[in-house]
Design a protein around this motif. Structure first.
Motif, PDB file in Angstrom:
ATOM      1  N   ILE A 167       0.844  -1.196   0.000  1.00  0.00           N
ATOM      2  CA  ILE A 167       0.000   0.000   0.000  1.00  0.00           C
ATOM      3  C   ILE A 167       0.883   1.252   0.000  1.00  0.00           C
ATOM      4  O   ILE A 167       0.600   2.216  -0.718  1.00  0.00           O
ATOM      5  N   GLY A 168       1.962   1.215   0.790  1.00  0.00           N
ATOM      6  CA  GLY A 168       2.891   2.340   0.790  1.00  0.00           C
ATOM      7  C   GLY A 168       3.507   2.575  -0.584  1.00  0.00           C
ATOM      8  O   GLY A 168       3.616   3.713  -1.050  1.00  0.00           O
ATOM      9  N   ARG A 169       3.911   1.491  -1.254  1.00  0.00           N
ATOM     10  CA  ARG A 169       4.455   1.585  -2.608  1.00  0.00           C
ATOM     11  C   ARG A 169       3.404   2.150  -3.558  1.00  0.00           C
ATOM     12  O   ARG A 169       3.699   2.998  -4.401  1.00  0.00           O
ATOM     13  N   MET A 170       2.166   1.714  -3.389  1.00  0.00           N
ATOM     14  CA  MET A 170       1.078   2.195  -4.227  1.00  0.00           C
ATOM     15  C   MET A 170       0.893   3.706  -4.037  1.00  0.00           C
ATOM     16  O   MET A 170       0.704   4.443  -5.009  1.00  0.00           O
ATOM     17  N   ILE A 171       0.951   4.153  -2.793  1.00  0.00           N
ATOM     18  CA  ILE A 171       0.792   5.586  -2.512  1.00  0.00           C
ATOM     19  C   ILE A 171       1.973   6.377  -3.070  1.00  0.00           C
ATOM     20  O   ILE A 171       1.790   7.403  -3.731  1.00  0.00           O
ATOM     21  N   GLU A 182       2.691   6.372 -11.230  1.00  0.00           N
ATOM     22  CA  GLU A 182       3.244   5.345 -12.109  1.00  0.00           C
ATOM     23  C   GLU A 182       2.339   4.124 -12.241  1.00  0.00           C
ATOM     24  O   GLU A 182       2.436   3.373 -13.201  1.00  0.00           O
ATOM     25  N   PHE A 183       1.516   3.872 -11.239  1.00  0.00           N
ATOM     26  CA  PHE A 183       0.689   2.664 -11.202  1.00  0.00           C
ATOM     27  C   PHE A 183      -0.784   3.023 -11.347  1.00  0.00           C
ATOM     28  O   PHE A 183      -1.250   3.984 -10.747  1.00  0.00           O
ATOM     29  N   SER A 184      -1.500   2.227 -12.113  1.00  0.00           N
ATOM     30  CA  SER A 184      -2.947   2.386 -12.222  1.00  0.00           C
ATOM     31  C   SER A 184      -3.594   1.649 -11.059  1.00  0.00           C
ATOM     32  O   SER A 184      -3.348   0.458 -10.856  1.00  0.00           O
ATOM     33  N   LEU A 185      -4.394   2.372 -10.285  1.00  0.00           N
ATOM     34  CA  LEU A 185      -5.064   1.760  -9.142  1.00  0.00           C
ATOM     35  C   LEU A 185      -6.246   0.933  -9.630  1.00  0.00           C
ATOM     36  O   LEU A 185      -6.753   1.128 -10.733  1.00  0.00           O
ATOM     37  N   ASP A 186      -6.678   0.023  -8.781  1.00  0.00           N
ATOM     38  CA  ASP A 186      -7.763  -0.880  -9.141  1.00  0.00           C
ATOM     39  C   ASP A 186      -8.651  -1.107  -7.920  1.00  0.00           C
ATOM     40  O   ASP A 186      -8.140  -1.446  -6.842  1.00  0.00           O
ATOM     41  N   LEU A 187      -9.949  -0.916  -8.072  1.00  0.00           N
ATOM     42  CA  LEU A 187     -10.872  -1.042  -6.943  1.00  0.00           C
ATOM     43  C   LEU A 187     -10.854  -2.447  -6.339  1.00  0.00           C
ATOM     44  O   LEU A 187     -10.854  -2.598  -5.119  1.00  0.00           O
ATOM     45  N   VAL A 188     -10.838  -3.481  -7.170  1.00  0.00           N
ATOM     46  CA  VAL A 188     -10.825  -4.850  -6.656  1.00  0.00           C
ATOM     47  C   VAL A 188      -9.564  -5.077  -5.815  1.00  0.00           C
ATOM     48  O   VAL A 188      -9.626  -5.604  -4.701  1.00  0.00           O
ATOM     49  N   GLU A 246       8.853  -9.238  -5.578  1.00  0.00           N
ATOM     50  CA  GLU A 246       9.842  -8.799  -6.567  1.00  0.00           C
ATOM     51  C   GLU A 246       9.386  -7.487  -7.197  1.00  0.00           C
ATOM     52  O   GLU A 246       8.211  -7.161  -7.203  1.00  0.00           O
ATOM     53  N   LYS A 247      10.338  -6.764  -7.721  1.00  0.00           N
ATOM     54  CA  LYS A 247      10.003  -5.508  -8.396  1.00  0.00           C
ATOM     55  C   LYS A 247       9.121  -5.841  -9.584  1.00  0.00           C
ATOM     56  O   LYS A 247       9.469  -6.627 -10.444  1.00  0.00           O
ATOM     57  N   ASN A 248       7.971  -5.229  -9.594  1.00  0.00           N
ATOM     58  CA  ASN A 248       6.989  -5.542 -10.612  1.00  0.00           C
ATOM     59  C   ASN A 248       7.097  -4.561 -11.774  1.00  0.00           C
ATOM     60  O   ASN A 248       7.069  -3.360 -11.576  1.00  0.00           O
ATOM     61  N   THR A 249       7.203  -5.099 -12.978  1.00  0.00           N
ATOM     62  CA  THR A 249       7.236  -4.225 -14.142  1.00  0.00           C
ATOM     63  C   THR A 249       5.824  -3.863 -14.590  1.00  0.00           C
ATOM     64  O   THR A 249       5.632  -2.877 -15.274  1.00  0.00           O
ATOM     65  N   VAL A 250       4.849  -4.662 -14.201  1.00  0.00           N
ATOM     66  CA  VAL A 250       3.462  -4.344 -14.514  1.00  0.00           C
ATOM     67  C   VAL A 250       3.052  -3.149 -13.658  1.00  0.00           C
ATOM     68  O   VAL A 250       3.276  -3.124 -12.462  1.00  0.00           O
ATOM     69  N   GLN A 251       2.484  -2.142 -14.293  1.00  0.00           N
ATOM     70  CA  GLN A 251       2.136  -0.929 -13.564  1.00  0.00           C
ATOM     71  C   GLN A 251       0.638  -0.747 -13.457  1.00  0.00           C
ATOM     72  O   GLN A 251       0.147   0.366 -13.385  1.00  0.00           O
ATOM     73  N   ASP A 252      -0.069  -1.824 -13.431  1.00  0.00           N
ATOM     74  CA  ASP A 252      -1.520  -1.776 -13.355  1.00  0.00           C
ATOM     75  C   ASP A 252      -1.968  -2.811 -12.325  1.00  0.00           C
ATOM     76  O   ASP A 252      -1.820  -4.018 -12.542  1.00  0.00           O
ATOM     77  N   TYR A 253      -2.507  -2.344 -11.185  1.00  0.00           N
ATOM     78  CA  TYR A 253      -2.919  -3.262 -10.124  1.00  0.00           C
ATOM     79  C   TYR A 253      -4.056  -4.180 -10.554  1.00  0.00           C
ATOM     80  O   TYR A 253      -4.190  -5.290 -10.055  1.00  0.00           O
ATOM     81  N   GLY A 254      -4.872  -3.733 -11.494  1.00  0.00           N
ATOM     82  CA  GLY A 254      -5.918  -4.600 -12.035  1.00  0.00           C
ATOM     83  C   GLY A 254      -5.324  -5.790 -12.769  1.00  0.00           C
ATOM     84  O   GLY A 254      -5.787  -6.922 -12.624  1.00  0.00           O
TER      85      GLY A 254
END
Length: 187
Positions: free
Chosen positions: A26-30, A35-41, A95-103
């Motif tokens: 969550i801290g990384r997300m904030i 850089e990251f697309s948030l996702d409600l689910v 691991e460091k995620n290259t995907v930048q979309d939480y969905g």
């Protein structure tokens, strides 16, 4: 040191690592919100899993009066805790995620996450059965089994609406249990 204290150290470490992983995610997300697309689910499952981990850590303390420890019981307790930790890692890969979309992260890991969700509920049933309290209270088994059914439905559907419902439902039920049902039951 009692048997419970011995086991509680390990369970506390495993559940604590799960909580730490969620909070780190969550801290990384904030911090990387641009850089990251948030996702409600994903957000709802994060909240739900955090509450479930904290609640289960609290409920685990009820085993402090349990006196019939065996290796089998110890093993089920450890596996139960590990399932929750693994759910946190699947939700927030270490691991460091290259995907930048939480969905996309959730969709990619959804079968594993829901499989672990189902397994955590089944291990809770096994743990309760080993304590000899499977039908005490009488609603326990149907209550936990309904989560298994909802998890199986989640495995079978790609519906974003269903997955938003499921995560929100688990979050709501967990809060209701934590702040209302426990008080009604007197523990």
């Amino acid at each position: 040191m009692s048997e419970f204290e011995y086991v509680a150290v390990l369970v506390s470490l495993v559940l604590g690592l799960g909580i730490a992983n969620i909070l780190t995610g969550i801290g990384r997300m904030i911090n990387r919100r641009s850089e990251f697309s948030l996702d409600l689910v994903h957000i709802m499952w994060s909240l739900a899993l955090f509450v479930v981990l904290v609640l289960n850590w609290w409920v685990f303390f009820q085993l402090n009066t349990f006196t019939e420890w065996s290796f089998e019981f110890f093993l089920v307790v450890v596996i139960w805790a590990v399932f929750f930790y693994l759910m946190s890692v699947v939700l927030y890969p270490i691991e460091k995620n290259t995907v930048q979309d939480y969905g996309l992260i959730f969709e990619k890991n959804r079968p594993w996450f829901l499989g672990l969700f189902i397994a955590s509920n089944l291990s809770d049933i096994a743990l309760t059965a080993l304590r000899g309290q499977l039908l005490n209270p009488p609603f326990y088994l149907p209550f936990v089994l309904h989560f298994v059914v909802l998890g199986i439905i989640g495995l079978l559907t790609n519906s974003r609406r269903y997955h938003t419902f499921l995560a929100s439902y688990v979050f709501g039920i967990s809060l209701t249990w934590a702040f209302w049902v426990r008080l009604l039951l007197g523990n």
